[in-house]
Enzyme design. Structure first.
Site, PDB file in Angstrom:
ATOM      1  N   HIS A 121       0.854  -1.174   0.000  1.00 48.99           N
ATOM      2  CA  HIS A 121       0.000   0.000   0.000  1.00 48.99           C
ATOM      3  C   HIS A 121       0.899   1.236   0.000  1.00 48.99           C
ATOM      4  CE1 HIS A 121      -2.844   2.966   1.709  1.00 48.99           C
ATOM      5  NE2 HIS A 121      -3.818   2.158   1.351  1.00 48.99           N
ATOM      6  N   ASP A 198       2.963  -4.181   8.070  1.00 48.75           N
ATOM      7  CA  ASP A 198       1.705  -3.469   7.840  1.00 48.75           C
ATOM      8  C   ASP A 198       0.593  -4.489   8.042  1.00 48.75           C
ATOM      9  OD1 ASP A 198      -0.626  -2.389   6.818  1.00 48.75           O
ATOM     10  OD2 ASP A 198       0.261  -1.692   4.946  1.00 48.75           O
ATOM     11  N   GLN A 201      -4.653  -5.077   6.885  1.00 45.86           N
ATOM     12  CA  GLN A 201      -5.593  -6.049   6.328  1.00 45.86           C
ATOM     13  C   GLN A 201      -5.516  -7.405   7.022  1.00 45.86           C
ATOM     14  OE1 GLN A 201      -7.872  -5.269   4.129  1.00 45.86           O
ATOM     15  NE2 GLN A 201      -7.119  -3.231   3.622  1.00 45.86           N
ATOM     16  N   LYS A 224     -10.917  -0.791  10.086  1.00 44.88           N
ATOM     17  CA  LYS A 224     -11.044  -1.962   9.220  1.00 44.88           C
ATOM     18  C   LYS A 224     -11.460  -3.206   9.997  1.00 44.88           C
ATOM     19  CE  LYS A 224      -7.516  -0.259   5.991  1.00 44.88           C
ATOM     20  NZ  LYS A 224      -8.362   0.116   4.848  1.00 44.88           N
ATOM     21  N   CYS A 364      -4.668   2.504  -3.844  1.00 40.00           N
ATOM     22  CA  CYS A 364      -3.444   2.984  -3.177  1.00 40.00           C
ATOM     23  C   CYS A 364      -2.303   1.987  -3.355  1.00 40.00           C
ATOM     24  CB  CYS A 364      -3.691   3.254  -1.693  1.00 40.00           C
ATOM     25  SG  CYS A 364      -4.817   4.618  -1.378  1.00 40.00           S
TER      26      CYS A 364
END
Length: 409
Positions: A121, A198, A201, A224, A364
């Site tokens: 991302h 990261d 997700q 999220k 993104c």
């Protein structure tokens, strides 16, 4: 509790959009919020609203207990060793920037390497680009396999003794790829580098154990994972966070302020300058309670099942291209696709007319779009409230979309 039963906790889903029952397939962008989270935030403002830490009155103590209680819920949720390792920030982007500016600024020198992947991302690309420019460091990319996965052999070839930071997303927001973070972390550590993950997700969909992963930093966002917007988390190993300097200065994070010198509070508060995101933390704590009640293992199984079902249904549509791992068991609940000769924005517009919310664009992830040799894609992403019936609606509407544009052109 199955997805159909869980839907009753999400009031936003009980509506029609453009004359059709809403099918929300954009949870990778932001998830919907259950009543438990909405009520927790509402109750905070109605009964407990106050600033935290500094007050000695009853409301201040209540707010502090709720805020720090949420921190402990996060600690348990990702199995961190200490609450000192949990920093509340605005989101994943802010957390990754903090690591780049603070840890990276102090530890990366000219000629050092920073390693990421093509699937990242933008929030996990730009901070490292800027750091590399500032320091004269080398930014390197782990290549991808044709199915959008990473091979450990390529990781070993890319990470070297000059590498100081490896930063990789655990789950791709475009491909749905679930990356082997534990293995990548071992390679990073063997070469003396720190591992940044990261987890935006991943945290909503997979059971996370940062001690098992052995990553040095792990960042994720509340919105999220059924929580409010504007709240996120940076996990960092205590020994690293202790040595890092804050990048925002002001109230709340200070210990003593003199005319020319100041000192900072202990962890984690030295990184939480200004009035913290109190209501957001309370809402995130409620979201964690909600997800724990369902069970992260059950959520993961549900999404694998939906992904497999979607791959089967959608692959049957002629001219339909799907990106990422070909098996539902190898990916999270994300299906990114294109329909031949139809622009993704047109696909999303027609689907919206049918009451189906999907995302269209570069997500993104422009370097990944270039790697895929496309300018944009459409994306359907699933969560706890989605069902096979939602996918049936998507497939039927995509067939209508294909027929409509075939007639037009």
């Amino acid at each position: 509790m199955n997805a159909a039963e869980l839907r009753k906790y999400f009031p936003i889903l009980d509506q029609e959009v453009n004359g059709h029952p809403l099918v929300y397939l954009d949870s990778a962008a932001t998830s919907q919020k259950p009543v438990q989270v909405i009520e927790a935030v509402n109750e905070y403002y109605q009964k407990h609203n106050s600033n935290v830490h500094r007050g000695v009155h009853t409301l201040g103590n209540r707010a502090t207990d709720l805020y720090e209680g949420a921190r402990d819920k996060v600690r348990s949720f990702i199995n961190a060793a200490s609450m000192k390792e949990i920093v509340f920030l605005r989101g994943t982007t802010t957390a990754l920037n903090l690591v780049a500016q603070s840890y990276g600024g102090a530890n990366v020198q000219e000629g050092d390497e920073i390693v990421i992947t093509y699937m990242e991302h933008h929030s996990n690309i730009i901070p490292w680009q800027q750091l590399a420019k500032q320091k004269g460091a080398v930014l390197k990319y782990i290549p991808l396999q044709p199915d959008g996965t990473i091979s450990i052999e390529d990781v070993r070839e890319t990470v070297t003794s000059k590498t100081k930071i490896v930063s990789v997303m655990m789950v791709s927001n475009v491909l749905g790829t679930i990356n082997p973070i534990e293995d990548i972390t071992k390679i990073a550590h063997e070469n003396g580098a720190v591992m940044v993950v990261d987890g935006a997700q991943a945290a909503p969909h997979l059971a996370i154990d940062v001690q098992k992963l052995d990553c040095d930093f792990f960042a994720f966002s509340g919105h999220k994972m059924c929580g409010p917007t504007g709240i996120g988390v940076l996990y960092g190993k205590q020994a690293l966070l202790e040595k890092m300097e804050p990048v925002e200065f002001g109230g709340e994070m200070i210990d003593f302020v003199g005319l020319y010198e100041s000192t900072w509070k202990e962890l984690p508060w030295k990184f939480e300058g200004g009035t913290p995101i109190i209501a957001g933390a309370v809402g995130l704590g409620a979201a964690i309670d909600f997800l724990n009640e369902i069970g992260l293992d059950a959520i993961e199984q549900h999404e694998h099942k939906l992904a497999a079902y979607a791959l089967e249904k959608l692959s049957a549509i002629e001219g339909f291209s799907i990106y990422g791992p070909p098996n539902g068991s190898d990916r999270a609940g994300v299906i990114t696709f294109n329909l031949d000769d139809v622009h993704p924005h047109d696909v999303a517009t027609v689907l919206d007319a049918e009451g189906i919310a999907v995302r269209a664009g570069h997500h993104c992830a422009q370097p990944l779009m270039k790697w895929l040799d496309v300018s944009a894609t459409a994306r359907a992403s699933f969560y706890v409230y989605n069902t096979e019936e939602d996918i049936d609606r998507l497939a039927a509407s995509l067939l209508k979309t294909k027929e409509y544009f075939s007639d037009v052109f």
